[in-house]
Scaffold this motif. Structure first.
Motif, PDB file in Angstrom:
ATOM      1  N   ASP A 120      12.069 133.133 122.590  1.00 11.37           N
ATOM      2  CA  ASP A 120      12.838 132.953 121.364  1.00 11.37           C
ATOM      3  C   ASP A 120      13.441 134.277 120.905  1.00 11.37           C
ATOM      4  O   ASP A 120      14.575 134.320 120.417  1.00 11.37           O
ATOM      5  CB  ASP A 120      11.939 132.369 120.273  1.00 11.37           C
ATOM      6  N   LYS A 121      12.688 135.359 121.092  1.00  8.44           N
ATOM      7  CA  LYS A 121      13.196 136.689 120.742  1.00  8.44           C
ATOM      8  C   LYS A 121      14.392 137.061 121.611  1.00  8.44           C
ATOM      9  O   LYS A 121      15.368 137.657 121.132  1.00  8.44           O
ATOM     10  CB  LYS A 121      12.077 137.722 120.914  1.00  8.44           C
ATOM     11  N   GLU A 122      14.329 136.711 122.884  1.00 10.60           N
ATOM     12  CA  GLU A 122      15.425 137.031 123.799  1.00 10.60           C
ATOM     13  C   GLU A 122      16.728 136.387 123.333  1.00 10.60           C
ATOM     14  O   GLU A 122      17.780 137.035 123.291  1.00 10.60           O
ATOM     15  CB  GLU A 122      15.074 136.567 125.216  1.00 10.60           C
ATOM     16  N   TRP A 123      16.680 135.107 122.970  1.00  5.02           N
ATOM     17  CA  TRP A 123      17.877 134.426 122.477  1.00  5.02           C
ATOM     18  C   TRP A 123      18.383 135.073 121.191  1.00  5.02           C
ATOM     19  O   TRP A 123      19.586 135.265 121.004  1.00  5.02           O
ATOM     20  CB  TRP A 123      17.601 132.937 122.270  1.00  5.02           C
ATOM     21  N   GLU A 124      17.443 135.402 120.311  1.00  2.00           N
ATOM     22  CA  GLU A 124      17.814 136.031 119.040  1.00  2.00           C
ATOM     23  C   GLU A 124      18.510 137.368 119.269  1.00  2.00           C
ATOM     24  O   GLU A 124      19.570 137.651 118.699  1.00  2.00           O
ATOM     25  CB  GLU A 124      16.561 136.228 118.177  1.00  2.00           C
ATOM     26  N   VAL A 125      17.930 138.195 120.133  1.00  2.00           N
ATOM     27  CA  VAL A 125      18.488 139.522 120.416  1.00  2.00           C
ATOM     28  C   VAL A 125      19.879 139.408 121.028  1.00  2.00           C
ATOM     29  O   VAL A 125      20.783 140.194 120.705  1.00  2.00           O
ATOM     30  CB  VAL A 125      17.548 140.308 121.347  1.00  2.00           C
ATOM     31  N   MET A 126      20.077 138.420 121.906  1.00  2.00           N
ATOM     32  CA  MET A 126      21.357 138.266 122.587  1.00  2.00           C
ATOM     33  C   MET A 126      22.383 137.498 121.757  1.00  2.00           C
ATOM     34  O   MET A 126      23.521 137.299 122.183  1.00  2.00           O
ATOM     35  CB  MET A 126      21.153 137.577 123.943  1.00  2.00           C
TER      36      MET A 126
END
Length: 337
Positions: A120-126
């Motif tokens: 979920d963090k990866e999607w948020e960061v990108m």
């Protein structure tokens, strides 16, 4: 419906394992070279993430492998970041890889994972919402195909908007095969599964999956082919890849322990249930491992892709070549390099 064509064997190399000292990038390149020289392996694959499951980047790794091989196909076994990558950039990078590899690439696209903190963090960061994943993947696949075949592309879509864009270089392959990863778990609503299978049938040259029981695999691939026929496509041309974790050990218990230790390092303790692990892992003596691989070939799998869930990549690969692959039936084999 089984597969009348012969299957080919793929090797999945863990670019994440180097981060927990299960080998080096030199080991990965050497394994790719040994696999090619054996004549048994037709393709070499690597996984993909940015920060959810950190690893050496996929296209960089495949470029290095391309420089040290000449025959095996090179692909991503689920490019989880596909929806995060801008299609212009991805089209240029992948075409460049295909040029470097002299037309040996297979782009395995997928929508990536959600539901655990790092993903979920990866999607948020990108800067991509998880509910955009399917739409971005489909729009991205359509754009890649246009960039690789048209001189200039004008596109006004939901996620991407531009006029008169020329993308060079063009890939060697016409077309570059794009396989779509889809791996719905048992708790997913059947309507969601069906939409995913139809998506593969409409947009993909192949299907990738893992952790799928044999009969479920058989059923889903048959449906993908049926849906492809409905789309006016040739169902017999579609490929399928089953990503299987392999640990060869004459002691069943030792094989399970070694494989689960690897997977816990890779995905985290408790990331997968015992039932999923049992489906996912082909472990034990060579004959037992071969029987599990064979069961998927008999179910229509055109490309079993083997990843060694073990610390000893070199030893596992050698045993696989010498003791497991010769036991398989209906498998293409090239002359050793």
């Amino acid at each position: 419906m089984g597969s009348s064509a012969q299957a080919s064997i793929g090797l999945s190399l863990s670019t994440r394992a180097v981060l927990f000292d299960y080998g080096t990038m030199d080991d990965i390149i050497d394994a790719a070279r040994v696999a090619e020289e054996s004549g048994y392996f037709d393709s070499v694959w690597v996984g993909d993430n940015f920060i959810a499951k950190p690893r050496v980047e996929a296209m960089v790794t495949l470029a290095a492998i391309a420089a040290h091989t000449s025959k095996v196909k090179l692909g991503t076994i689920c490019m989880s970041t596909f929806a995060m990558r801008h299609p212009v950039q991805l089209a240029i990078q992948w075409a460049s890889l295909d040029v470097l590899a002299k037309g040996r690439t297979i782009l395995g696209a997928c929508i990536g994972g959600t539901g655990y903190p790092k993903a979920d963090k990866e999607w948020e960061v990108m800067g991509v919402s998880s509910n955009e994943r399917v739409g971005r993947m489909v729009e991205g696949i359509n754009l890649l195909r246009r960039f690789w075949t048209e001189e200039q592309v004008t596109h006004h879509g939901r996620y991407y908007d531009f006029d008169d864009v020329e993308v060079l270089p063009k890939p060697i392959q016409k077309p570059v095969p794009i396989w779509i990863a889809l791996n719905p778990r048992a708790h997913v609503d059947e309507s969601v599964v069906d939409r995913g299978l139809r998506r593969v049938a409409k947009y993909g040259e192949g299907w990738q999956t893992d952790g799928t029981p044999v009969e479920t695999f058989r059923n889903r691939f048959e449906r993908i082919r049926e849906y492809a026929a409905e789309e006016g496509r040739d169902p017999s041309a579609l490929k399928s890849a089953l990503h299987l974790m392999v640990n060869i050990n004459d002691d069943n218990e030792a094989a399970w322990k070694d494989a689960t230790t690897f997977l816990e390092k890779y995905y985290g303790v408790g990331a997968h249930s015992i039932d999923v692990m049992d489906t996912w892992i082909a472990g034990g003596p060579p004959k037992k491992v071969a029987q599990k691989i064979q069961s998927y070939i008999d179910a229509g799998c055109t490309t079993p892709v083997l990843r060694f869930a073990a610390a000893d990549l070199k030893g596992q690969l050698r045993r696989c070549i010498d003791e497991v692959l010769p036991l398989l039936h209906g498998v293409e084999q090239r002359l050793p390099v």
